[in-house]
Design a protein around this motif. Structure first.
Motif, PDB file in Angstrom:
ATOM      1  N   GLU A  24       1.989   2.937  -3.424  1.00 22.06           N
ATOM      2  CA  GLU A  24       1.045   3.694  -4.257  1.00 22.06           C
ATOM      3  C   GLU A  24       1.124   3.207  -5.707  1.00 22.06           C
ATOM      4  O   GLU A  24       1.398   3.960  -6.638  1.00 22.06           O
ATOM      5  N   LEU A  25       0.853   1.935  -5.885  1.00 18.79           N
ATOM      6  CA  LEU A  25       0.923   1.309  -7.199  1.00 18.79           C
ATOM      7  C   LEU A  25      -0.198   1.806  -8.101  1.00 18.79           C
ATOM      8  O   LEU A  25      -1.229   2.297  -7.622  1.00 18.79           O
ATOM      9  N   GLU A  46       0.825  -1.206   0.000  1.00 21.24           N
ATOM     10  CA  GLU A  46       0.000   0.000   0.000  1.00 21.24           C
ATOM     11  C   GLU A  46       0.858   1.254   0.000  1.00 21.24           C
ATOM     12  O   GLU A  46       0.521   2.264  -0.635  1.00 21.24           O
ATOM     13  N   ALA A  47       1.993   1.192   0.673  1.00 21.93           N
ATOM     14  CA  ALA A  47       2.882   2.357   0.735  1.00 21.93           C
ATOM     15  C   ALA A  47       3.534   2.665  -0.607  1.00 21.93           C
ATOM     16  O   ALA A  47       4.026   3.783  -0.819  1.00 21.93           O
ATOM     17  N   GLN A  88      -3.535   1.961 -10.129  1.00 20.37           N
ATOM     18  CA  GLN A  88      -4.795   1.345  -9.750  1.00 20.37           C
ATOM     19  C   GLN A  88      -5.227   0.239 -10.708  1.00 20.37           C
ATOM     20  O   GLN A  88      -6.000  -0.639 -10.335  1.00 20.37           O
ATOM     21  N   SER A 121       8.268  -3.476  -5.207  1.00 16.89           N
ATOM     22  CA  SER A 121       9.054  -2.280  -4.888  1.00 16.89           C
ATOM     23  C   SER A 121      10.259  -2.115  -5.804  1.00 16.89           C
ATOM     24  O   SER A 121      10.850  -1.036  -5.858  1.00 16.89           O
TER      25      SER A 121
END
Length: 358
Positions: free
Chosen positions: A223-224, A220-221, A226, A352
């Motif tokens: 910010e992939l 979630e961190a 949508q 990541s």
């Protein structure tokens, strides 16, 4: 194709004894995962009755000897500290988790794949613990549950293979509802109750639940995007055949949903065959390929998978191949097992390292 889908990723050792979650929030999450009767680590009161995959089973005491069919059942018992109760194992696709290699070396492997009924019975087990209903179901490849029960041998099937799944449809079965790690945690909890090791069960579930939450938070961190999409490729009958890819309701579907990724395969089948032309039209942003030691099919070898993706005229034009967004994952993590959480971690960590810039 039942039990054709398993491999190996990096992971942290599993905790034992008192290495449990210490903060109150994590403890509340843990307790919510357990049935009310198992919420506190009390000793089991025998006789213990459990409904398992549609069948009532009864235990007068903790089994002294168990034969396992399936890597998930084996590793769950090892993780609960019950290796001394395991007299034989079978259905292996990858090396045992490293932390259990020493104990596993001292336990007889009846077969790498399906064991014979005779080999299981000859171990005189009090319990047969199976990963897949296919092995001990009504038309079990080894024997039916009734055949074992007639000999006084109890059977237990890991709930992750039947709680949200119809195994009467053939092949790997069809999910009738989405898999959740809670079904894995249920199996751990029930086995812990059967063997009267509830504290070990709570510790194991607590660790896996914490790792699950952490992997989701890390993704979630990031910010992939949508509309991020993926396909999970397990194997193929041969290099040119339609691949076995993950349906939307199994363990890979859970991983994708948890991390906000769309599965381009919308089938409810566990591992449907889908043509590369259809996959290429969907053009997934990510391709996750299974790594395994088993060599039943040529595409079990991950090098063959990668060679195909980079050289096939259709596959090599997919965005994921052109942009280098191919992730290798333990094949066993792609099945509904405790290793699914390791797969979730690996996927979150891999995201990541990838670029999704237009």
């Amino acid at each position: 194709m039942i039990a054709d889908h398993q491999g190996q990723i990096g992971h942290r050792p599993l905790p034992f004894g008192n290495n449990m979650m210490k903060d109150s929030r994590s403890l509340l999450v843990l307790l919510a995962l357990f049935p009310t009767s198992f919420a506190v680590a009390n000793s089991t009161e025998y006789p213990l009755e459990i409904t398992n995959c549609g069948m009532d089973i009864r235990f007068e005491s903790a089994p002294d000897s168990t034969v396992t069919m399936g890597q998930s059942a084996t590793e769950t018992l090892y993780a609960l500290g019950l290796s001394d109760r395991v007299s034989g194992t079978s259905v292996w696709f990858n090396p045992v988790l490293p932390e259990f290699s020493e104990v596993d070396a001292n336990i007889e492997r009846l077969a790498d794949n399906d064991p014979s009924f005779e080999s299981v019975v000859n171990k005189r087990p009090e319990l047969v613990a199976a990963q897949y209903e296919w092995h001990v179901g009504p038309t079990g490849s080894v024997a039916s549950r009734d055949q074992f029960h007639e000999l006084g041998i109890a059977t237990y099937i890991m709930p992750a293979d039947c709680d949200t799944k119809d195994n009467t449809t053939g092949g790997d079965g069809t999910r009738i509802d989405a898999f959740s790690p809670e079904h894995v945690y249920k199996g751990i909890t029930e086995l812990a109750a059967i063997f009267d090791v509830q504290e070990a069960g709570e510790a194991l579930v607590a660790d896996l639940a914490a790792r699950e939450a952490n992997a989701i938070a890390q993704a979630e961190a990031l910010e992939l995007p949508q509309d991020l999409s993926a396909v999970f490729w397990f194997s193929s009958p041969d290099q040119s055949a339609d691949p076995y890819v993950a349906g939307r309701l199994g363990a890979p579907g859970y991983m994708m949903d948890a991390l906000g990724i769309d599965n381009v395969i919308q089938s409810d089948e566990e591992w449907p065959n889908v043509g590369w032309e259809s996959i290429a039209r969907a053009d997934p942003d990510i391709i996750v390929v299974a790594h395994m030691d088993r060599r039943r099919f040529p595409a079990d070898d991950i090098e063959n998978k990668l060679e195909f993706l980079h050289n096939d005229p259709v596959a090599r034009e997919m965005s994921a191949v052109r942009e280098g967004r191919i992730i290798e994952m333990d094949a066993h993590a792609m099945s509904a097992t405790l290793r699914t959480i390791f797969g979730l971690e690996a996927l979150s960590e891999s995201l990541s390292t990838l670029s999704f810039e237009p």
